[in-house]
Design an enzyme around this catalytic site. Structure first.
Site, PDB file in Angstrom:
ATOM      1  N   ALA A 113      27.821 -14.550  20.487  1.00  0.00           N
ATOM      2  CA  ALA A 113      28.219 -15.660  21.348  1.00  0.00           C
ATOM      3  C   ALA A 113      29.708 -15.800  21.629  1.00  0.00           C
ATOM      4  CB  ALA A 113      27.704 -16.975  20.756  1.00  0.00           C
ATOM      5  N   LYS A 118      29.190 -17.899  27.577  1.00  0.00           N
ATOM      6  CA  LYS A 118      27.757 -18.030  27.847  1.00  0.00           C
ATOM      7  C   LYS A 118      27.135 -19.140  27.010  1.00  0.00           C
ATOM      8  CE  LYS A 118      27.730 -13.200  29.207  1.00  0.00           C
ATOM      9  NZ  LYS A 118      29.205 -13.046  29.097  1.00  0.00           N
ATOM     10  N   CYS A 234      28.427  -5.619  30.072  1.00  0.00           N
ATOM     11  CA  CYS A 234      29.409  -5.512  31.151  1.00  0.00           C
ATOM     12  C   CYS A 234      29.769  -4.049  31.349  1.00  0.00           C
ATOM     13  CB  CYS A 234      30.653  -6.367  30.868  1.00  0.00           C
ATOM     14  SG  CYS A 234      31.503  -5.969  29.332  1.00  0.00           S
TER      15      CYS A 234
END
Length: 458
Positions: A113, A118, A234
């Site tokens: 996290a 997010k 990503c």
């Protein structure tokens, strides 16, 4: 921008995109990087934010609460940032959390996290209901994660720093929704963060795919039957993206890939047979590279509320007198849900909305809402409590304009005047345009600053 892209990376992208699309991809590195912010919908609507903001905003087409802003907008120094009204985030990176269909009351896990881009969105989606467990294996990164969640005013959460392998043992088939934004080779960030190219040359896709395979199976085992999981990276490499999905389906055949409910112009499909996944290429939209897939475990089933077991409604607990006196006027605030309990640990007072999660023996940085500290015969409310409240919920407040020089002085930790408050005394909630910043102690026109020292504007 003159980037010296690694030869091996250029070759892999030519093979992935083909001779016709590759030149446009390469040309995308010449355009400026677009900066974005995502509005905290638990505090303000995107429409109201855009209407009242002084920033130069342009809506991000595929993110309902996302906006591009210009370099001249000092968003990181604006009081609204300190009030938790938005999170600065690369536009494509907003995609995974937007795709996870979090519903009020869900039990949600963000497995990797930090720093919180997010997790803050997932927490805001819960609108004060359900519970968010945000984990990061790095304790130092988890500290930044905690601060961002607290700034957003997320009270129904816990932050821990655990190896996911341990979490699997503690939480088998527990969560309704899980987000796995996996560590990756970062190819999609070369434009925004050129230093990533050196890390890529040291540890490329083959290194990260082994980590990702392990993570996605661990997440799968913590998801309830019928629950949903978003896997994202990503990076562009198929080994880390479709390859990891293939590994999941081979080892957990009860999962199936779901069609993303909203497809936007510019989104590309995943590679066969994972066309329902989303690929973001920078030549097609104003964002950097990303990949996201939405998966479901087994068939849809009735919501299992077993994680509520062991809780009582506002379990009886005798608050220290000073704490009880402070909290009595705000007992019905939304940050104190009806199902929950108080906990006093080493003079720190917490409110835990979902005890079966927070009672586990994990390396927690925070469990529930830190309400304040009980020191002998007095009570000091926390910064986290200030951010979880609304101005209307606190009996004594002062709202300053963002243009008022006292606002910046308060954020820097200075004592400020409040002559408009007359002879009133006591704890005061200091706000910027009606949005809480923190507490102060009011005494006949002067506010002694109680803003958290670690949060102050430098």
């Amino acid at each position: 921008m003159n980037l010296n892209l690694p030869d091996k990376f250029q070759q892999s992208m030519r093979e992935l995109l083909g001779a016709e699309m590759y030149p446009a991809f390469l040309a995308s590195y010449e355009r400026p990087v677009r900066a974005g912010l995502r509005v905290n919908t638990s505090k303000v609507t995107p429409e109201a934010f855009k209407k009242t903001s002084s920033f130069h905003l342009e809506s991000i087409p595929w993110i309902g609460n996302g906006f591009y802003y210009e370099d001249e907008d000092t968003v990181s120094k604006h009081p609204w940032y300190y009030a938790g009204l938005y999170y600065m985030q690369e536009p494509s990176a907003m995609t995974p959390a937007s795709l996870l269909p979090v519903q009020e009351g869900d039990l949600v896990l963000d497995l990797c996290a930090a720093p919180g881009g997010k997790a803050t969105e997932l927490g805001a989606k819960l609108q004060g209901s359900g519970f968010l467990l945000a984990n990061d294996i790095s304790t130092s990164r988890a500290r930044a994660l905690l601060r961002n969640l607290e700034r957003f005013g997320i009270a129904n959460m816990a932050v821990c720093s655990e190896d996911p392998e341990h979490l699997v043992q503690v939480f088998p088939e527990t969560f309704d929704k899980i987000l796995v934004d996996a560590p990756c080779s970062g190819e999609g960030m070369f434009h925004k963060e050129p230093q990533m190219m050196k890390f890529w040359e040291d540890h490329g896709p083959a290194y990260y795919c082994e980590i990702q395979k392990k993570l996605i199976l661990q997440a799968a085992d913590m998801l309830k039957p019928g629950g949903m999981l978003v896997y994202s990276t990503c990076t562009f490499d198929p080994l880390e993206n479709e390859g990891t999905l293939s590994w999941l389906l081979q080892n957990r055949p009860e999962f199936h890939l779901m069609k993303i409910p909203r497809r936007y112009e510019g989104f590309s499909c995943g590679l066969s047979p994972f066309e329902d996944a989303v690929r973001i290429f920078p030549q097609n939209m104003d964002g950097e590279g990303h990949f996201a897939a939405l998966l479901q475990k087994g068939s849809t089933c009735a919501k299992n509320d077993s994680h509520h077991s062991g809780m009582s409604v506002r379990q009886r607990f005798e608050l220290p007198a000073a704490a009880g006196e402070f909290l009595q006027p705000i007992a019905e605030a939304k940050c104190f849900p009806k199902v929950g309990e108080w906990m006093l640990k080493e003079e720190r007072l917490y409110y835990l909305p979902r005890q079966p999660i927070t009672s586990q023996k994990l390396r927690f940085l925070r469990t529930g809402l830190l309400v304040g500290e009980c020191k002998k015969n007095r009570f000091e409310p926390s910064q986290a409590l200030a951010m979880a409240l609304s101005q209307e919920e606190f009996p004594l407040s002062l709202s300053l304009s963002c243009d008022d020089e006292r606002t910046i002085r308060y954020l820097k930790g200075e004592t400020i005047d409040a002559l408009e408050m007359g002879q009133k005394k006591g704890w005061l909630l200091v706000c910027a345009d009606g949005y809480p910043l923190g507490f102060g102690k009011l005494d006949r026109g002067r506010i002694k600053n109680k803003y958290n020292a670690g949060w102050r504007m430098l």
